[in-house]
Every structure is written in structure tokens, then in C-alpha cells.
Scaffold this active site. Structure first.
Site, PDB file in Angstrom:
ATOM      1  N   GLY A   1     -20.053  57.626 112.193  1.00 38.72           N
ATOM      2  CA  GLY A   1     -21.003  58.652 112.610  1.00 38.72           C
ATOM      3  C   GLY A   1     -21.355  58.468 114.063  1.00 38.72           C
TER       4      GLY A   1
ATOM      5  N   GLY B   1     -25.611  54.930 114.026  1.00 37.39           N
ATOM      6  CA  GLY B   1     -24.923  53.648 113.837  1.00 37.39           C
ATOM      7  C   GLY B   1     -25.826  52.478 114.185  1.00 37.39           C
TER       8      GLY B   1
ATOM      9  CD  GLU C   1     -13.904  52.725 113.079  1.00 36.35           C
ATOM     10  OE1 GLU C   1     -13.897  53.033 114.291  1.00 36.35           O
ATOM     11  OE2 GLU C   1     -13.158  51.860 112.592  1.00 36.35           O
TER      12      GLU C   1
ATOM     13  CB  CYS D   1     -14.853  59.792 116.871  1.00 33.23           C
ATOM     14  SG  CYS D   1     -13.470  59.485 115.794  1.00 33.23           S
TER      15      CYS D   1
ATOM     16  CD  GLU E   1     -19.200  61.372 120.433  1.00 30.76           C
ATOM     17  OE1 GLU E   1     -20.236  61.090 119.804  1.00 30.76           O
ATOM     18  OE2 GLU E   1     -18.067  61.048 120.066  1.00 30.76           O
TER      19      GLU E   1
HETATM   20  P1  NDP Z   1     -24.473  61.112 112.057  1.00 31.55           P
HETATM   21  O1  NDP Z   1     -24.498  59.821 112.730  1.00 31.55           O
HETATM   22  O2  NDP Z   1     -25.617  62.027 112.216  1.00 31.55           O
HETATM   23  O3  NDP Z   1     -24.270  60.955 110.489  1.00 31.55           O
HETATM   24  C1  NDP Z   1     -23.292  60.155 109.921  1.00 31.55           C
HETATM   25  C2  NDP Z   1     -23.687  59.837 108.502  1.00 31.55           C
HETATM   26  O4  NDP Z   1     -24.842  58.998 108.526  1.00 31.55           O
HETATM   27  C3  NDP Z   1     -24.082  61.068 107.673  1.00 31.55           C
HETATM   28  O5  NDP Z   1     -23.655  60.895 106.342  1.00 31.55           O
HETATM   29  C4  NDP Z   1     -25.588  61.032 107.762  1.00 31.55           C
HETATM   30  O6  NDP Z   1     -26.234  61.705 106.723  1.00 31.55           O
HETATM   31  C5  NDP Z   1     -25.825  59.546 107.667  1.00 31.55           C
HETATM   32  N1  NDP Z   1     -27.166  59.133 108.085  1.00 31.55           N
HETATM   33  C6  NDP Z   1     -28.078  59.799 108.834  1.00 31.55           C
HETATM   34  N2  NDP Z   1     -29.201  59.057 108.983  1.00 31.55           N
HETATM   35  C7  NDP Z   1     -28.992  57.909 108.316  1.00 31.55           C
HETATM   36  C8  NDP Z   1     -29.773  56.737 108.091  1.00 31.55           C
HETATM   37  N3  NDP Z   1     -30.998  56.591 108.598  1.00 31.55           N
HETATM   38  N4  NDP Z   1     -29.240  55.737 107.352  1.00 31.55           N
HETATM   39  C9  NDP Z   1     -27.986  55.850 106.846  1.00 31.55           C
HETATM   40  N5  NDP Z   1     -27.216  56.932 107.001  1.00 31.55           N
HETATM   41  C10 NDP Z   1     -27.706  57.951 107.742  1.00 31.55           C
HETATM   42  O7  NDP Z   1     -23.111  61.752 112.506  1.00 31.55           O
HETATM   43  P2  NDP Z   1     -22.598  63.210 112.234  1.00 31.55           P
HETATM   44  O8  NDP Z   1     -22.409  63.479 110.814  1.00 31.55           O
HETATM   45  O9  NDP Z   1     -23.483  64.124 113.029  1.00 31.55           O
HETATM   46  O10 NDP Z   1     -21.132  63.116 112.897  1.00 31.55           O
HETATM   47  C11 NDP Z   1     -20.911  63.284 114.234  1.00 31.55           C
HETATM   48  C12 NDP Z   1     -20.909  61.958 114.966  1.00 31.55           C
HETATM   49  O11 NDP Z   1     -20.041  61.022 114.345  1.00 31.55           O
HETATM   50  C13 NDP Z   1     -20.388  62.131 116.343  1.00 31.55           C
HETATM   51  O12 NDP Z   1     -21.327  61.673 117.269  1.00 31.55           O
HETATM   52  C14 NDP Z   1     -19.097  61.320 116.409  1.00 31.55           C
HETATM   53  O13 NDP Z   1     -18.903  60.688 117.602  1.00 31.55           O
HETATM   54  C15 NDP Z   1     -19.224  60.370 115.299  1.00 31.55           C
HETATM   55  N6  NDP Z   1     -17.926  60.118 114.683  1.00 31.55           N
HETATM   56  C16 NDP Z   1     -17.267  58.954 114.923  1.00 31.55           C
HETATM   57  C17 NDP Z   1     -16.036  58.715 114.374  1.00 31.55           C
HETATM   58  C18 NDP Z   1     -15.313  57.441 114.582  1.00 31.55           C
HETATM   59  O14 NDP Z   1     -14.401  57.139 113.824  1.00 31.55           O
HETATM   60  N7  NDP Z   1     -15.631  56.642 115.569  1.00 31.55           N
HETATM   61  C19 NDP Z   1     -15.385  59.718 113.528  1.00 31.55           C
HETATM   62  C20 NDP Z   1     -16.169  60.878 113.332  1.00 31.55           C
HETATM   63  C21 NDP Z   1     -17.383  61.050 113.889  1.00 31.55           C
HETATM   64  P3  NDP Z   1     -26.741  63.218 106.973  1.00 31.55           P
HETATM   65  O15 NDP Z   1     -25.515  64.016 107.216  1.00 31.55           O
HETATM   66  O16 NDP Z   1     -27.430  63.561 105.729  1.00 31.55           O
HETATM   67  O17 NDP Z   1     -27.665  63.178 108.165  1.00 31.55           O
END
Ligand code: NDP
Length: 499
Positions: free
Chosen positions: A235, A240, A257, A291, A392
Site C-alpha cells: 500500500g 505502511g 511493499e 507502484c 508519488e
Molecule cells: P493504502 O495504503 O491506503 O491501503 C492499503 C491497504 O491498507 C488497504 O487494504 C487499506 O484498507 C489498508 N489500511 C488502511 N489503513 C490501515 C491501517 N490503519 N491498518 C492496516 N491496514 C490499513 O493504499 P491504497 O489502497 O490507497 O493503494 C495505493 C498505494 O499503494 C499507492 O500509494 C502505491 O504506491 C502503493 N502500492 C505499492 C505497491 C508496491 O508493491 N510497492 C503496489 C501497489 C500499490 P482500506 O482500503 O480499507 O483503507
């Protein structure tokens, strides 16, 4: 206009302990189709009690049949699962494209490829070997075993929902762990259909559990639950960081990641017929919502004008439209807040003095007005210090930065907090051999971009992440090594001295 599958009026179910489960509260939330801007599915809104039930089921499964099953049998179940996913690939791709708005061509490619991860890691399940140590103590036999960690919490984002989950589930399961998976609130639908295949494949109940809901409501409980041994997260870097801190409280193992700001470098000696589409595919494929987006095009000054002109001309032809139409090349942004963020960055870049060469706004085409689109956008003469070159965006926005020579290209490429990926385009063999090791990035593509495979490691340098997914070594992210000592002689220990 393509036919859109009917609204999923059925209330979807989570997967807990091998059974379809509603949230204990009975609550649901709507999932939106980014092309129509309308709700199209009802997803259970899990609460903390549901997370607890899922972790409990996973913990029980870890102590049960799954633990005693031979690794070969585990691998066979994974191979059966791969076959089922292959049969369902087209349906899953349509669900994904509908739910997150990414191109059907891209989701098809991913859903057809996912079985390879289950086959690859399923095949590794019975190749997890220990070692016999030539120990330095007479009469003592010492060997090691690699053992699973326990319950793994897998948390995934919206951009490649099943693929990114697979990168966690396949190695974790092959290693003998059990799973609680929380997909993104913006793209949970395909996960719930995927979930229906686990039992069919023969996984014992509770080995894989899926809870859907909001990260801010259940994420913390999942990460800090005392029975969760490891958190595997993909995410944004802000989330993260929060996950990493929360997991530290329980000293849990973590792989992350995170984001990127990857450089895609074009040297004057590049084959331009390949480099120009390479720059485009690095950023506009997936509408920049990846990402590994090559969001910074570094172009050697002697060809800067030529490359910029061709790039803008090529990107201008991109067909924006319905992601379910295979002819479409740029789809919508997955969420409304994300579109607002992308537009915000475009105005920041303009404010910083970057030259907007293409796009920059919501398309005027009224036939796609309901969708959450942003035009493919290109900024020229960007300076590395600008926010648009450092942060980003996660959208279809490319910054072009000129450079003079190899050293300057490397300095600019490495000049961000991120280190996920880099691309470079050159016909000079020496340069192609020399440069990759100078780039601070987990993946470097030469004369290609955005390739991934179950066979090759994926992950970030610097603040792009911790640990690796994919490749043989990824399985060790889900294993711990135990050292076993046997006195094979007949010695009587000296009780008060270390042996
Ligand atoms: P987020 O970081 O917002 O969310 C990722 C996941 O974390 C979702 O399932 C989200 O749930 C969950 N989450 C949110 N808050 C919490 C918490 N407090 N504790 C635990 N889990 C939580 O990312 P996005 O979904 O918006 O994705 C986009 C981002 O991900 C981009 O910034 C991108 O760079 C990154 N990314 C990185 C990749 C990599 O491999 N390096 C690949 C793909 C994306 P919910 O959706 O319910 O908020």
C-alpha cells in the site's frame, strides 16, 4: 459501449473458517464502479469481532490438519487451486476491471498469470530443506528445520487486487502458514469470488480467511492481534509506516511493499521506436496507478526536444474510455479521493513552474463524464527538487527531467526517498551492464519496463519497502529456522558449564 455485467445485487460474503460469513453487525458497504461512478456491489463491513473470528479460525487451522499435512500434499492443493483460478480467470478479470476501473486487458493478463504463482510456490512447498551442520562438538548431531510462522495477515491495495494478494498468499501457504487477508475497501469484490475457490481446491477450513471492511476500522486490530505472527502489507507509504509501528508493539515480522517514484531513463543512443512506447507504458498503462510507474522520464539533453515531441504526440493518441472495452488504453482513476489527489498534484506542478505539455484536466468528452478520469498529463523541464518529481502521484502524470551524462542520470534517478524500480533505454552494451548496479532500486529494466514474474524477486530499496516478494527466496519471508541439537554419544553433562 461494452455491456457491463449486471449490478451484483447479491450481498457478498466474507470467508471465515471455511464458511461464507456476513459481518457480525450485519453491515455492508457499497463498492463503486469508477467508470459509471455508481455503486455496483455490496460488500460486508467487518468489525473487530469479525477480525477476531478470522484470526481464531486461522490459528486453529494452523494447529490442525494443515500443520501435519506433508508439504507435497500442500503443493498439490495449491496446484489444484491454480487450475481453478485459470478456469475462472476471465470472470475474475471482469470483476476486477469493474471494481477498480483498470483496463480489462491488464486485468486479464494478471488473472491469467496468477495461477503461475500458485504453481511455482506450490512446487517449492516440498523443497524447503533444512541443513545438517558439521557442528564443532564431538558426538553431537545438529540440524535445522525451516518452519512456518503461523497466522499471516495479508493487507492489499486496490490497484492490482488479486495479483498483489497472490504475491503474499502463494509463498505464505507453500511455507505452511495460514492467512487472514484484508483486501482494499475499494476493490474487495474479486477477492470474495477468489475466496470461493479455496475450499473447492481442497484447502482445509480456516487456512485462508478473507475479511472485508475499512482499514481505519479493522486494520489496527488485524495488525496487532496477538495471534498474528506476520504482517505482509502492500500500500501507500503513510499506511505502511502506521502498520510497521503497530506491528512493532507485538514484535511481529513484517514485509512492506510501498510506493515509488521510479526513473525511466532514455539515453541518446536508445532505440527510440522502443523507448517512446516504453515511457508511455511505464506511466499511462494502469492510468499510472501502479507502484512501479515510471513517473519520472529522465531524457538525455541532446535528444530531449526530439523525445519530448514524439512522446507527447504518442500519448495524445491514447484512447481514453471504458476499461471493459479492449480498445481502451487509459481508464479511470479507481477512487474519487485519488482523482482529487492527482488533480491537486497537477496544480502543484503548474505552481512550481513545470511546463505542462499535455493533459492536466478532466476530459471534456461527455460520453465518459460519469467516470473518474484524468487526462494523460506530461510536464516538461521538471527539476528534481520539485514536488512533482519527488512525491508519488499514483496517477497518469509524467515528469520529464533532462540530464547531460551518465553520472547526472544516476544522481537524479537516486535523488528520492524511494527505490522501487528503474528503467533505462540504451544500445550501448557497456552502459547497460554498468548502470544497473549504480541505481538504487529493487528492480531495473533495460530496454523494457514493468515486467514481473513469480520467478524473480520484487521489492524496494530505501523507503519503498522491507523484504521481497516473488522469486525462490520470497518463501523464506514466511519461514523461520530452528536449530535442533542431539547428543548422539553417551556423554554426561557437566551441570554448571555451558556446553
Ligand atoms: P493504502 O495504503 O491506503 O491501503 C492499503 C491497504 O491498507 C488497504 O487494504 C487499506 O484498507 C489498508 N489500511 C488502511 N489503513 C490501515 C491501517 N490503519 N491498518 C492496516 N491496514 C490499513 O493504499 P491504497 O489502497 O490507497 O493503494 C495505493 C498505494 O499503494 C499507492 O500509494 C502505491 O504506491 C502503493 N502500492 C505499492 C505497491 C508496491 O508493491 N510497492 C503496489 C501497489 C500499490 P482500506 O482500503 O480499507 O483503507
Amino acid at each position: 459501449m461494452t455491456t457491463r455485467p449486471p449490478l451484483a445485487t447479491e450481498k457478498l460474503s466474507m470467508l471465515i473458517g471455511g464458511r461464507p460469513a456476513a459481518a457480525q453487525s450485519g453491515d455492508f458497504f457499497e463498492s463503486f464502479d469508477p467508470f459509471t461512478g455508481k455503486a455496483w456491489a455490496l460488500v460486508p463491513r467487518a468489525g473487530v469481532a469479525d477480525v477476531d473470528a478470522a484470526v481464531q479460525a486461522a490459528a486453529a487451522a494452523f494447529r490442525g490438519e494443515w500443520r501435519t499435512m506433508t508439504p507435497s500434499a500442500r503443493g498439490q492443493i495449491m496446484t489444484r487451486f491454480a487450475d481453478l483460478v485459470a478456469e475462472e480467470a476471465e470472470n475474475l478479470a471482469v470483476l476486477e476491471s469493474r471494481d477498480n476501473g483498470k483496463l480489462i486487458n491488464e486485468m486479464r493478463m494478471q488473472c491469467k498469470y496468477i495461477p503461475q504463482w500458485f504453481r511455482f510456490f506450490g512446487g517449492l512447498a516440498d523443497k524447503i530443506e533444512g541443513r545438517v551442520i558439521p557442528i564443532d562438538k564431538p558426538g553431537v548431531f545438529n540440524y535445522t528445520r525451516r518452519e512456518p510462522l503461523g497466522v499471516v495477515a495479508a493487507i492489499t491495495p486496490w490497484n492490482s487486487p488479486l495479483m498483489l494478494a497472490t504475491w503474499k498468499l502463494a509463498p505464505a501457504l507453500a511455507a505452511g502458514n495460514t492467512i487472514v487477508w484484508k483486501p482494499s475497501e475499494f476493490s474487495s469484490v474479486s477477492a470474495l469470488f477468489f475466496g470461493r475457490l479455496f475450499e473447492k481446491a481442497g484447502f482445509p477450513k480456516g487456512v485462508v480467511n478473507i475479511v472485508t471492511g475499512f482499514g481505519h476500522e479493522i486494520g489496527d486490530r488485524l495488525v496487532t492481534h496477538p495471534d498474528v505472527a506476520k504482517v505482509a502489507f502492500t500500500g501507500g507509504d503513510a499506511t505502511g509506516r502506521r502498520v510497521y509501528q503497530a506491528a512493532a508493539g507485538g514484535l511481529k515480522k513484517v514485509t512492506l511493499e510501498l510506493g515509488g517514484k521510479s526513473a525511466n531513463i532514455v539515453f541518446a543512443d536508445a532505440k527510440m521506436e522502443a523507448a517512446i512506447p516504453g515511457l508511455v507504458s511505464g506511466i499511462f498503462a494502469a492510468t499510472g496507478q501502479t507502484c512501479i510507474a515510471g513517473s519520472r522520464a529522465l531524457v538525455q539533453r541532446s535528444v530531449y526536444d526530439q523525445v519530448t515531441e514524439k512522446l507527447v504526440a504518442f500519448a495524445r493518441t491514447a484512447k481514453i474510455g471504458d476499461p471493459l472495452d479492449p480498445e481502451t488504453q487509459v481508464g479511470p482513476i479507481t477512487t474519487l479521493p485519488q482523482r482529487a489527489k492527482v488533480l491537486d498534484y497537477i496544480s502543484i506542478a503548474n505552481g512550481e513552474g513545470a511546463a505542462q505539455l499535455l493533459g492536466g484536466k478532466i476530459p471534456e468528452d461527455t460520453s465518459i463524464a460519469d467516470g473518474w478520469f484524468v487526462e494523460p498529463t506530461i510536464f516538461g523541464n521538471v527539476k528534481s527538487s520539485m514536488r512533482i518529481a519527488q512525491e508519488e502521484v499514483f496517477g497518469p502524470v509524467l515528469s520529464i527531467i533532462p540530464f547531460d551524462d551518465e553520472d547526472e542520470a544516476v544522481a537524479i534517478a537516486n535523488d528520492t526517498i524511494y527505490g522501487l524500480a528503474a528503467g533505462m533505454w540504451t544500445q550501448n552494451l557497456g552502459r547497460a551492464m554498468r548502470l544497473p548496479e549504480r541505481l538504487e532500486a529493487g528492480m531495473v529494466w533495460v530496454n523494457m519496463y514493468r515486467a514481473t514474474s513469480p520467478l524473480s524477486p520484487f521489492g524496494g530499496y530505501k523507503q519503498s519497502g522491507i523484504g521481497r516478494e516473488n522469486g525462490q527466496t520470497a518463501i523464506y519471508e514466511y519461514l523461520q529456522e530452528k536449530s535442533i541439537w542431539i547428543d548422539a554419544g553417551n556423554s554426561i553433562p557437566a551441570p554448571f558449564v555451558q556446553r
